[in-house]
Design a protein around this motif. Structure first.
Motif, PDB file in Angstrom:
ATOM      1  N   PHE A 199       0.844  -1.329  -0.112  1.00  0.00           N
ATOM      2  CA  PHE A 199      -0.016  -0.084   0.097  1.00  0.00           C
ATOM      3  C   PHE A 199       0.871   1.378  -0.017  1.00  0.00           C
ATOM      4  O   PHE A 199       0.560   2.075  -0.433  1.00  0.00           O
ATOM      5  CB  PHE A 199      -1.069  -0.107   1.104  1.00  0.00           C
ATOM      6  N   VAL A 200       2.046   1.335   0.691  1.00  0.00           N
ATOM      7  CA  VAL A 200       2.999   2.522   0.643  1.00  0.00           C
ATOM      8  C   VAL A 200       3.498   2.568  -0.515  1.00  0.00           C
ATOM      9  O   VAL A 200       3.342   3.573  -1.251  1.00  0.00           O
ATOM     10  CB  VAL A 200       4.091   2.265   1.623  1.00  0.00           C
ATOM     11  N   ILE A 201       3.763   1.478  -1.296  1.00  0.00           N
ATOM     12  CA  ILE A 201       4.466   1.539  -2.831  1.00  0.00           C
ATOM     13  C   ILE A 201       3.189   2.091  -3.808  1.00  0.00           C
ATOM     14  O   ILE A 201       3.655   2.949  -4.565  1.00  0.00           O
ATOM     15  CB  ILE A 201       5.171   0.459  -3.129  1.00  0.00           C
ATOM     16  N   ALA A 202       1.975   1.540  -3.415  1.00  0.00           N
ATOM     17  CA  ALA A 202       1.268   1.500  -4.629  1.00  0.00           C
ATOM     18  C   ALA A 202       0.506   2.876  -4.406  1.00  0.00           C
ATOM     19  O   ALA A 202       0.070   3.621  -5.673  1.00  0.00           O
ATOM     20  CB  ALA A 202       0.314   0.586  -4.473  1.00  0.00           C
ATOM     21  N   ASP A 203       0.015   3.682  -3.148  1.00  0.00           N
ATOM     22  CA  ASP A 203      -0.522   4.778  -2.975  1.00  0.00           C
ATOM     23  C   ASP A 203       0.206   5.410  -1.815  1.00  0.00           C
ATOM     24  O   ASP A 203      -0.472   5.524  -0.675  1.00  0.00           O
ATOM     25  CB  ASP A 203      -1.589   4.533  -2.701  1.00  0.00           C
ATOM     26  N   PRO A 204       1.205   6.290  -2.153  1.00  0.00           N
ATOM     27  CA  PRO A 204       1.803   6.759  -0.930  1.00  0.00           C
ATOM     28  C   PRO A 204       1.179   7.860  -0.260  1.00  0.00           C
ATOM     29  O   PRO A 204       1.144   7.963   0.863  1.00  0.00           O
ATOM     30  CB  PRO A 204       3.182   7.282  -1.490  1.00  0.00           C
ATOM     31  N   VAL A 205       0.479   8.771  -0.955  1.00  0.00           N
ATOM     32  CA  VAL A 205      -0.329   9.846  -0.704  1.00  0.00           C
ATOM     33  C   VAL A 205      -1.455   9.341   0.178  1.00  0.00           C
ATOM     34  O   VAL A 205      -1.842   9.696   1.420  1.00  0.00           O
ATOM     35  CB  VAL A 205      -0.828  10.725  -1.799  1.00  0.00           C
ATOM     36  N   GLY A 206      -2.200   8.334  -0.338  1.00  0.00           N
ATOM     37  CA  GLY A 206      -3.322   7.821   0.683  1.00  0.00           C
ATOM     38  C   GLY A 206      -2.912   6.806   2.024  1.00  0.00           C
ATOM     39  O   GLY A 206      -3.342   7.085   2.942  1.00  0.00           O
ATOM     40  N   SER A 207      -1.581   6.310   1.892  1.00  0.00           N
ATOM     41  CA  SER A 207      -0.971   5.741   3.036  1.00  0.00           C
ATOM     42  C   SER A 207      -0.773   6.889   3.960  1.00  0.00           C
ATOM     43  O   SER A 207      -0.911   6.730   5.177  1.00  0.00           O
ATOM     44  CB  SER A 207       0.106   4.891   2.584  1.00  0.00           C
ATOM     45  N   SER A 208      -0.151   7.732   3.534  1.00  0.00           N
ATOM     46  CA  SER A 208       0.212   8.974   4.360  1.00  0.00           C
ATOM     47  C   SER A 208      -1.044   9.665   4.978  1.00  0.00           C
ATOM     48  O   SER A 208      -1.214   9.932   6.256  1.00  0.00           O
ATOM     49  CB  SER A 208       0.957  10.118   3.648  1.00  0.00           C
ATOM     50  N   ASN A 209      -2.043   9.670   4.251  1.00  0.00           N
ATOM     51  CA  ASN A 209      -3.394  10.239   4.902  1.00  0.00           C
ATOM     52  C   ASN A 209      -3.838   9.203   5.903  1.00  0.00           C
ATOM     53  O   ASN A 209      -4.558   9.663   6.971  1.00  0.00           O
ATOM     54  CB  ASN A 209      -4.434  10.449   3.738  1.00  0.00           C
ATOM     55  N   ALA A 210      -4.054   7.837   5.635  1.00  0.00           N
ATOM     56  CA  ALA A 210      -4.359   6.969   6.493  1.00  0.00           C
ATOM     57  C   ALA A 210      -3.590   7.054   8.096  1.00  0.00           C
ATOM     58  O   ALA A 210      -4.220   6.999   8.910  1.00  0.00           O
ATOM     59  CB  ALA A 210      -4.335   5.531   6.006  1.00  0.00           C
ATOM     60  N   VAL A 211      -2.360   7.311   7.826  1.00  0.00           N
ATOM     61  CA  VAL A 211      -1.447   7.361   8.770  1.00  0.00           C
ATOM     62  C   VAL A 211      -1.849   8.437   9.821  1.00  0.00           C
ATOM     63  O   VAL A 211      -1.685   8.527  10.936  1.00  0.00           O
ATOM     64  CB  VAL A 211      -0.108   7.047   8.658  1.00  0.00           C
ATOM     65  N   GLY A 212      -2.033   9.585   8.956  1.00  0.00           N
ATOM     66  CA  GLY A 212      -2.407  10.870   9.763  1.00  0.00           C
ATOM     67  C   GLY A 212      -3.965  10.853  10.381  1.00  0.00           C
ATOM     68  O   GLY A 212      -3.881  11.232  11.576  1.00  0.00           O
ATOM     69  N   ALA A 213      -4.636  10.150   9.751  1.00  0.00           N
ATOM     70  CA  ALA A 213      -6.019   9.749  10.515  1.00  0.00           C
ATOM     71  C   ALA A 213      -5.890   9.019  11.551  1.00  0.00           C
ATOM     72  O   ALA A 213      -6.369   9.364  12.568  1.00  0.00           O
ATOM     73  CB  ALA A 213      -7.046   9.446   9.530  1.00  0.00           C
ATOM     74  N   ALA A 214      -5.184   8.026  11.493  1.00  0.00           N
ATOM     75  CA  ALA A 214      -5.161   7.263  12.652  1.00  0.00           C
ATOM     76  C   ALA A 214      -4.401   7.990  13.947  1.00  0.00           C
ATOM     77  O   ALA A 214      -4.714   7.670  15.108  1.00  0.00           O
ATOM     78  CB  ALA A 214      -4.190   5.858  12.153  1.00  0.00           C
ATOM     79  N   GLY A 215      -3.241   8.819  13.430  1.00  0.00           N
ATOM     80  CA  GLY A 215      -2.478   9.600  14.595  1.00  0.00           C
ATOM     81  C   GLY A 215      -3.722  10.427  15.200  1.00  0.00           C
ATOM     82  O   GLY A 215      -3.547  10.778  16.277  1.00  0.00           O
ATOM     83  N   ALA A 216      -4.325  11.215  14.436  1.00  0.00           N
ATOM     84  CA  ALA A 216      -5.348  11.988  14.971  1.00  0.00           C
ATOM     85  C   ALA A 216      -6.685  11.279  15.715  1.00  0.00           C
ATOM     86  O   ALA A 216      -6.973  11.912  16.939  1.00  0.00           O
ATOM     87  CB  ALA A 216      -6.121  12.881  14.036  1.00  0.00           C
ATOM     88  N   TRP A 217      -6.849  10.037  15.464  1.00  0.00           N
ATOM     89  CA  TRP A 217      -7.798   9.532  16.254  1.00  0.00           C
ATOM     90  C   TRP A 217      -7.063   9.211  17.586  1.00  0.00           C
ATOM     91  O   TRP A 217      -7.798   9.150  18.605  1.00  0.00           O
ATOM     92  CB  TRP A 217      -8.420   8.228  15.403  1.00  0.00           C
ATOM     93  N   LEU A 218      -5.777   8.417  17.505  1.00  0.00           N
ATOM     94  CA  LEU A 218      -5.247   8.174  18.988  1.00  0.00           C
ATOM     95  C   LEU A 218      -5.086   9.442  19.484  1.00  0.00           C
ATOM     96  O   LEU A 218      -5.342   9.171  20.849  1.00  0.00           O
ATOM     97  CB  LEU A 218      -3.817   7.370  18.377  1.00  0.00           C
ATOM     98  N   GLN A 219      -4.701  10.556  19.196  1.00  0.00           N
ATOM     99  CA  GLN A 219      -4.716  11.750  19.871  1.00  0.00           C
ATOM    100  C   GLN A 219      -5.872  12.262  20.506  1.00  0.00           C
ATOM    101  O   GLN A 219      -6.221  12.482  21.739  1.00  0.00           O
ATOM    102  CB  GLN A 219      -4.017  12.844  18.947  1.00  0.00           C
TER     103      GLN A 219
END
Length: 53
Positions: A18-38
């Protein structure tokens, strides 16, 4: 190989795909997960503060 190791390697492989196929989408997913954890952490702190007042 035991099942835990196979599942772990499969999860790592899937994450890399997923990181190789869609790096922007992966980055957005990680950011959303971080915001949820916060949000979870802030809610937990607020709960503890209200509990011990």
């Amino acid at each position: 190989m035991d099942t835990k190791k196979i599942i772990g390697l499969a999860a790592i492989g899937l994450a890399l795909y997923f990181v190789i196929a869609d790096p922007v989408g992966s980055s957005n997913a990680v950011g959303a997960a971080g915001a949820w954890l916060q949000g979870v952490a802030q809610s937990f702190v607020a709960f503890l503060q209200n509990l011990f007042r």
